[in-house]
Scaffold this motif. Structure first.
Motif, PDB file in Angstrom:
ATOM      1  N   GLU A 204       0.743  -1.369   0.097  1.00 46.75           N
ATOM      2  CA  GLU A 204       0.051   0.017   0.008  1.00 46.75           C
ATOM      3  C   GLU A 204       0.793   1.192  -0.087  1.00 46.75           C
ATOM      4  O   GLU A 204       1.942   1.397   0.517  1.00 46.75           O
ATOM      5  CB  GLU A 204      -0.841   0.216   1.198  1.00 46.75           C
ATOM      6  CG  GLU A 204      -1.607  -1.019   1.311  1.00 46.75           C
ATOM      7  CD  GLU A 204      -2.792  -1.286   0.102  1.00 46.75           C
ATOM      8  OE1 GLU A 204      -3.066  -0.347  -0.501  1.00 46.75           O
ATOM      9  OE2 GLU A 204      -3.093  -2.554  -0.367  1.00 46.75           O
ATOM     10  N   SER A 205       0.465   2.371  -0.543  1.00 46.89           N
ATOM     11  CA  SER A 205       1.079   3.405  -0.572  1.00 46.89           C
ATOM     12  C   SER A 205       1.611   4.029   0.768  1.00 46.89           C
ATOM     13  O   SER A 205       0.647   3.957   1.661  1.00 46.89           O
ATOM     14  CB  SER A 205       0.303   4.630  -1.458  1.00 46.89           C
ATOM     15  OG  SER A 205       0.902   5.765  -1.365  1.00 46.89           O
TER      16      SER A 205
ATOM     17  N   ARG B 143       5.036   6.538   2.744  1.00 46.48           N
ATOM     18  CA  ARG B 143       6.245   7.403   2.694  1.00 46.48           C
ATOM     19  C   ARG B 143       7.405   6.922   3.445  1.00 46.48           C
ATOM     20  O   ARG B 143       7.015   6.386   4.652  1.00 46.48           O
ATOM     21  CB  ARG B 143       5.830   8.767   3.054  1.00 46.48           C
ATOM     22  CG  ARG B 143       6.797   9.938   2.804  1.00 46.48           C
ATOM     23  CD  ARG B 143       6.092  11.402   2.963  1.00 46.48           C
ATOM     24  NE  ARG B 143       6.964  12.428   3.107  1.00 46.48           N
ATOM     25  CZ  ARG B 143       7.592  12.909   1.792  1.00 46.48           C
ATOM     26  NH1 ARG B 143       7.306  12.245   0.728  1.00 46.48           N
ATOM     27  NH2 ARG B 143       8.534  13.872   1.975  1.00 46.48           N
TER      28      ARG B 143
ATOM     29  N   THR C 201       7.433   8.461  -1.968  1.00 50.43           N
ATOM     30  CA  THR C 201       6.314   7.730  -1.772  1.00 50.43           C
ATOM     31  C   THR C 201       6.504   6.215  -2.438  1.00 50.43           C
ATOM     32  O   THR C 201       6.814   6.604  -3.657  1.00 50.43           O
ATOM     33  CB  THR C 201       5.139   8.446  -2.423  1.00 50.43           C
ATOM     34  OG1 THR C 201       5.104   9.698  -1.610  1.00 50.43           O
ATOM     35  CG2 THR C 201       3.682   7.749  -2.220  1.00 50.43           C
TER      36      THR C 201
ATOM     37  N   GLY D  74       5.062   2.075  -3.387  1.00 54.75           N
ATOM     38  CA  GLY D  74       3.933   1.344  -3.190  1.00 54.75           C
ATOM     39  C   GLY D  74       3.826   0.710  -4.586  1.00 54.75           C
ATOM     40  O   GLY D  74       4.599   0.795  -5.441  1.00 54.75           O
TER      41      GLY D  74
ATOM     42  N   VAL E 260       2.094  -0.081  -8.132  1.00 57.18           N
ATOM     43  CA  VAL E 260       1.742   0.752  -9.261  1.00 57.18           C
ATOM     44  C   VAL E 260       1.383  -0.253 -10.355  1.00 57.18           C
ATOM     45  O   VAL E 260       2.292  -1.176 -10.530  1.00 57.18           O
ATOM     46  CB  VAL E 260       2.802   1.789  -9.837  1.00 57.18           C
ATOM     47  CG1 VAL E 260       2.645   2.799  -8.512  1.00 57.18           C
ATOM     48  CG2 VAL E 260       3.870   1.351 -10.108  1.00 57.18           C
TER      49      VAL E 260
END
Length: 388
Positions: A196-197, A199, A308, A310, A312
């Motif tokens: 999951e996204s 930072r 960031t 995660g 894609v």
């Protein structure tokens, strides 16, 4: 010799736990069978009709049925046929007890009886037949239990195989961008939350080959593929050895980052050590390439900063990516590096704690970066005596 004398001479071991159902409308016959069987360890239950027998069998486990033929209501033949018609008792041993002749014995076998005993019965013969059929029943029960256990284990095996296939598929997807040990750990724990996204402060490494574009324009496709194959294999092994996260290979370009997904307290140092090992290994490859007339060098850019990260992409084709200025800085440092140069950003330098020999190159204008970056070049490591 009387039947009692024969039984006395061949006194058998007690039959522990063998369950016998006696079905006879005459109480005297039921008592006689109790008297013969119970002293020898059989568990005897008796009923006076076929209807009662079927009710008992519907709710209780029995090993052998001793069934009288002539009874009011549901006679022995009809009772035996009903026993055979019920799947739960279809294989239950049934001994018909009859005083009649051959015709009724044949009929008893036709309706499914396993054996028969003639009245008045011989005790030794009765005991032998009951024991024999009880052994058959126990063997049948064992087979049924083993079959059920086998079906259970087959189902469990199918479940495990399906789970392993899922794990292998997950492992295959994760190994595209994670080292094998990290991918294996994630499959083992089942934790994919890192996809999951989020930072994170990462150290990013970009590498590529100097002179590759000119080489690819003039070389045969087979030569280009051979160079890339050796190059990718060499660098890929080092990425996994240093437990870096491989974002992508793109031709001669490679991007790796540290401190995500697994935490890495020494990310700058690990990234630089990996880059130095890569440079040494590519030097060896370059010797071979030069013998074939290919002049290729190796450049590296390393930067540290927040990005960031995660998953894609789209269903069926996912990648794990890092997006942020830090990746752009590393890519531009790589572009600026000459053959065998490893260029690093100020934060990477600060994380090295003097364990590497470096050289200041001053502020450099990097394409796409708004402000000049104070760049240093990594020359090599420093040994405990201070020698590089």
């Amino acid at each position: 010799m009387t039947s009692g004398a024969v039984a006395a001479r061949s006194q058998p071991q007690p039959e522990s736990g063998v369950r016998v159902l006696v079905v006879d409308d005459l109480e005297a016959n039921r008592k006689l069978l109790h008297a013969v069987l119970e002293p020898r360890g059989f568990l005897v239950r008796s009923v006076a009709s076929g209807e009662e027998a079927l009710a008992v069998l519907a709710e209780s486990d029995v090993d052998v049925v001793l069934l009288d033929v002539l009874m009011p209501g549901l006679d022995g033949y009809a009772t035996c046929a009903s026993i055979r018609a019920e799947p739960r008792t279809a294989m239950l041993p049934v001994v018909m007890v009859t005083a009649s002749g051959t015709q009724q014995r044949l009929r008893a076998l036709e309706v499914g009886a396993d054996d028969f005993i003639a009245k008045p019965f011989d005790q030794a013969e009765l005991l032998a037949r009951v024991r024999s059929l009880a052994r058959v029943k126990r063997l049948h029960d064992t087979v049924v239990e083993q079959r059920a256990a086998l079906e259970h284990w087959n189902a469990e095996l199918e479940r495990r195989v399906a789970a392993q296939v899922d794990d292998l598929e997950r492992l295959g997807r994760l190994r595209r961008f994670l080292s094998p040990q990290i991918a294996g750990l994630i499959v083992e724990t089942g934790d994919e939350s890192f996809l999951e996204s989020h930072r994170r402060d990462i150290t990013t490494v970009f590498t590529d080959l100097r002179g590759f574009t000119a080489f690819a324009e003039t070389a045969e496709p087979e030569e280009t593929m051979a160079v890339l194959r050796d190059y990718h294999a060499t660098l890929g092994a080092l990425v996994f050895a240093y437990e870096g996260t491989l974002e992508h290979f793109a031709g001669d370009g490679l991007m790796v980052f540290f401190n995500d997904p697994p935490p890495c307290t020494d990310a700058p140092e690990r990234a630089v050590r990996m880059a130095l090992d890569m440079r040494d290994r590519v030097d060896e490859l370059a010797e071979s390439w030069r013998r074939h007339g290919h002049d290729l060098g190796f450049g590296v850019g390393i930067a540290q900063g927040y990005a960031t990260l995660g998953r894609v992409g789209f269903e069926g084709r996912w990648d794990y990516a890092a997006i942020g200025t830090v990746t752009n800085v590393a890519a531009r440092l790589c572009d600026a590096a000459k053959a065998r140069q490893i260029l690093i950003s100020p934060r990477v330098l600060a994380g090295l704690d003097g364990r590497f020999e470096t050289r200041a190159l001053g502020p450099l204008e990097l394409r796409g970066i708004s402000r000049p970056v104070d760049v240093h070049e990594v020359i090599g490591t420093v040994d405990p005596e201070g020698k590089s």
